[in-house]
Design an enzyme around this catalytic site. Structure first.
Site, PDB file in Angstrom:
ATOM      1  N   GLU A  21      11.357 -20.998 -10.408  1.00  0.00           N
ATOM      2  CA  GLU A  21      10.594 -21.727  -9.384  1.00  0.00           C
ATOM      3  C   GLU A  21      10.929 -23.213  -9.515  1.00  0.00           C
ATOM      4  OE1 GLU A  21       6.434 -20.715  -9.486  1.00  0.00           O
ATOM      5  OE2 GLU A  21       6.797 -18.754  -8.589  1.00  0.00           O
ATOM      6  N   HIS A  32      -3.458 -26.861  -2.249  1.00  0.00           N
ATOM      7  CA  HIS A  32      -3.237 -25.677  -3.085  1.00  0.00           C
ATOM      8  C   HIS A  32      -3.913 -25.785  -4.444  1.00  0.00           C
ATOM      9  CE1 HIS A  32      -1.069 -22.114  -4.304  1.00  0.00           C
ATOM     10  NE2 HIS A  32      -0.469 -22.736  -5.298  1.00  0.00           N
ATOM     11  N   ARG A  43       1.285 -30.605 -10.672  1.00  0.00           N
ATOM     12  CA  ARG A  43       1.402 -29.429 -11.543  1.00  0.00           C
ATOM     13  C   ARG A  43       2.734 -28.722 -11.340  1.00  0.00           C
ATOM     14  NH1 ARG A  43       0.522 -24.149 -10.628  1.00  0.00           N
ATOM     15  NH2 ARG A  43      -0.598 -24.471  -8.677  1.00  0.00           N
TER      16      ARG A  43
HETATM   17  C1  SIN Z   1       3.548 -20.052  -5.469  1.00  0.00           C
HETATM   18  O1  SIN Z   1       3.613 -18.844  -5.485  1.00  0.00           O
HETATM   19  O2  SIN Z   1       4.350 -20.765  -4.910  1.00  0.00           O
HETATM   20  C2  SIN Z   1       2.374 -20.687  -6.130  1.00  0.00           C
HETATM   21  C3  SIN Z   1       2.579 -20.763  -7.573  1.00  0.00           C
HETATM   22  C4  SIN Z   1       1.721 -21.828  -8.150  1.00  0.00           C
HETATM   23  O3  SIN Z   1       0.915 -22.421  -7.459  1.00  0.00           O
HETATM   24  O4  SIN Z   1       1.883 -22.121  -9.316  1.00  0.00           O
END
Ligand code: SIN
Length: 540
Positions: free
Chosen positions: A122, A347, A382
């Site tokens: 990610e 978020h 974060r």
């Molecule tokens: C996501 O799935 O993009 C969210 C993951 C996160 O907020 O750490």
């Protein structure tokens, strides 16, 4: 239950009271067993918790070649200069043991043919370290496993559909909470407790567009503020770059794992705009990508997430990302064929109640865990998939801190100061107005004029007696975020000030405030980040 006065009932005393039934709350309850705990859930257990909706996964250095040091370094880099390095290392080092706990609790993390945990990439991670369940179902799977364990654990009493609205104080010690039926109105119930843990989640529902359950409106954060707790970093709110832009509340999330697997961000003519903005392109830190997308929208171009580079047909996308497919199907989008329109959505709150390395707040008798707490792990932004990790690492630490602790009997508890919050159409209209205002003035891009307008508008809403009565914690949480955003006259991580667009080295530190410091700042319009050394020391 016994009668306390005309309007307040008193529930049986809890040894440990956990307010909130998301991952943090349930994990602590299980870790503390057999010590008796009461879990207060604002809905039926598991509902209304952001944890259940988590898609991305949990970041943990488990792949060959990856290390806890590398994970900590990525966490520190993403946090834009203000991560507490000690805490980042602690998270990264203790993560693998907590994943083992979750496996033992029955969480079916995805594994390869050899039985090793599978890990994906990610944004802003230097290695593949995001572990998943069935592609994008990690939150649901973790919560399902934990709920089953909680139901089978006799030391855990769960009280559902009750919302805490005020901390109960005995002198200066937190000794439980006042709560009411989540349907609104009715009697107040005092839940007296030897120790109280807030695990009430974040603030997404204060914003018009959020990926969170809209009922998460900073209630725990505001309750602790009102009781005098030290707060940290309230101005840092994270916008996820890719929610589906479809005017749906809450906004459906397109997990970052899609970009980790190769999905591109394109504008309407199919042009990728991220490579010109950041060397990591679509995998730049989340705040960078969110601002780029917001910029495209402001320029009148509609950004899209193009999943086609993954090379999957519709069945393949559905198998790898079932939640994405479910959401796209509801909107008539075939992601194997059509790029998906996206917009940023609130978020995650990096700020919260300041806690130390074992989740203790500055108030006696009060701990905090999960998104409502600010541990210093996330700094100004974060790192993706560090939030579930933080909930379990700190959850275990809080349980260790409380396991053998002798807790005082709660007595001489002061009466509630707030009336029981009530619902109704006026409250709903007020809440819609609040969410609109906060999104407009304290969004991805902020400036002094907008934040001052927001504070003035919030003051006006607070002067509407009916609204102040119905939404005391939402109004207060929004006010604290706005004031802290006004105070930080620079741009850093998730906090971008158009009037101060660069980071100021002199402000490369976390902000710590009490509510009275916030109110003094609002009254005097002091645009300086509080360096409250006393406040900082009290939680370090
Ligand atoms: C996501 O799935 O993009 C969210 C993951 C996160 O907020 O750490």
């Amino acid at each position: 239950m016994s009668s306390h006065d005309h309007t307040t009932e008193t529930a049986d005393r809890s040894d440990v009271l956990i307010v909130g039934a998301g991952l943090a709350g349930l994990f602590i309850a299980l870790k503390l067993s057999p010590r008796p705990v009461t879990v207060l859930a604002s809905q039926s257990i598991g509902n209304g918790a952001s944890s259940s909706w988590a898609q991305g996964g949990m970041a943990v250095a488990v792949q060959p070649g990856d290390t806890a040091d590398a994970h900590a370094a990525d966490t520190i880099a993403a946090g834009a200069g203000i991560v507490d390095a000690k805490i980042a290392h602690m998270l990264a080092e203790e993560g693998p043991a907590r994943v083992q706990d979750l496996l033992e609790l029955g969480v079916p993390f995805d594994t390869d043919e050899s039985g090793a945990l599978k890990a994906g990439l990610e944004a802003a991670h230097s290695a593949k370290r995001i572990i998943h369940v069935k592609g994008d179902q990690v939150g649901h799977a973790i919560m399902e496993a934990l709920i089953a364990q909680v139901r089978a654990t006799p030391s855990i009493r769960v009280v559902e559909n009750m919302t805490a609205y005020e901390l109960a104080l005995a002198g200066k010690r937190v000794s439980g909470v006042y709560a009411c039926s989540s349907a609104g109105g009715g009697a107040s119930t005092l839940f007296p407790a030897g120790a109280t843990i807030l695990a009430t989640g974040g603030v997404g529902g204060l914003y018009k567009v959020t990926t969170n359950p809209p009922s998460n409106r900073g209630q725990g954060f505001a309750m602790a503020a009102r009781a005098g707790a030290i707060l940290a970093d309230p101005e840092f709110v994270q916008f996820h770059p890719t929610a589906i832009a479809a005017d749906i509340d809450p906004a459906p999330l397109l997990t970052e794992a899609l970009r980790g697997d190769g999905a591109h961000l394109v504008n309407a003519d199919g042009h990728r705009f991220m490579p010109a903005i950041h060397p990591q392109a679509e995998l730049a830190p989340r705040d960078v990508v969110a601002r780029a997308i917001a910029g495209e929208i402001r320029a009148g171009r509609v950004p899209h997430l193009d999943v086609r580079p993954l090379g999957l047909d519709k069945a393949g996308v559905g198998a790898a990302f079932p939640t994405l497919m479910h959401n796209c199907e509801k909107l008539g989008i075939d992601p194997a064929v059509d790029p998906i329109p996206v917009a940023p959505a609130v978020h995650y709150h990096m700020g919260g109640i300041a806690v130390d390395g074992v989740g203790r707040t500055s108030l006696d008798g009060l701990w905090a865990c999960g998104e409502v707490a600010s541990t210093g792990a996330h700094g100004a932004n974060r790192l993706a998939s560090n939030s579930l990790l933080e909930a379990v690492v700190f959850g275990a630490r809080i349980a260790d801190d409380l396991r053998d602790r002798i807790l005082p009997e709660p007595h001489s508890i002061c009466a509630a100061r707030l009336p029981v919050p009530t619902g109704g159409s006026h409250a709903e209209e007020g809440l819609a107005q609040l969410r609109e205002l906060v999104a407009l003035e304290a969004g991805v891009v902020r400036d002094e004029a907008g934040l001052v307008r927001l504070l003035d508008a919030l003051t006006a809403l607070q002067h509407d007696g009916q609204l102040a009565h119905a939404l005391p914690n939402s109004l207060l949480a929004a006010r604290i975020i706005a004031a802290a955003a006004l105070a930080r006259a620079e741009s850093r991580g998730g906090h971008f000030r158009e009037d101060f667009p660069v980071a100021d080295d002199a402000l490369a530190h976390r902000s710590f405030f009490t509510l009275s410091e916030i109110e003094a700042m609002i009254a005097t319009r002091t645009h300086v980040v509080s360096l409250s050394a006393v406040a900082k020391e009290a939680v370090s």
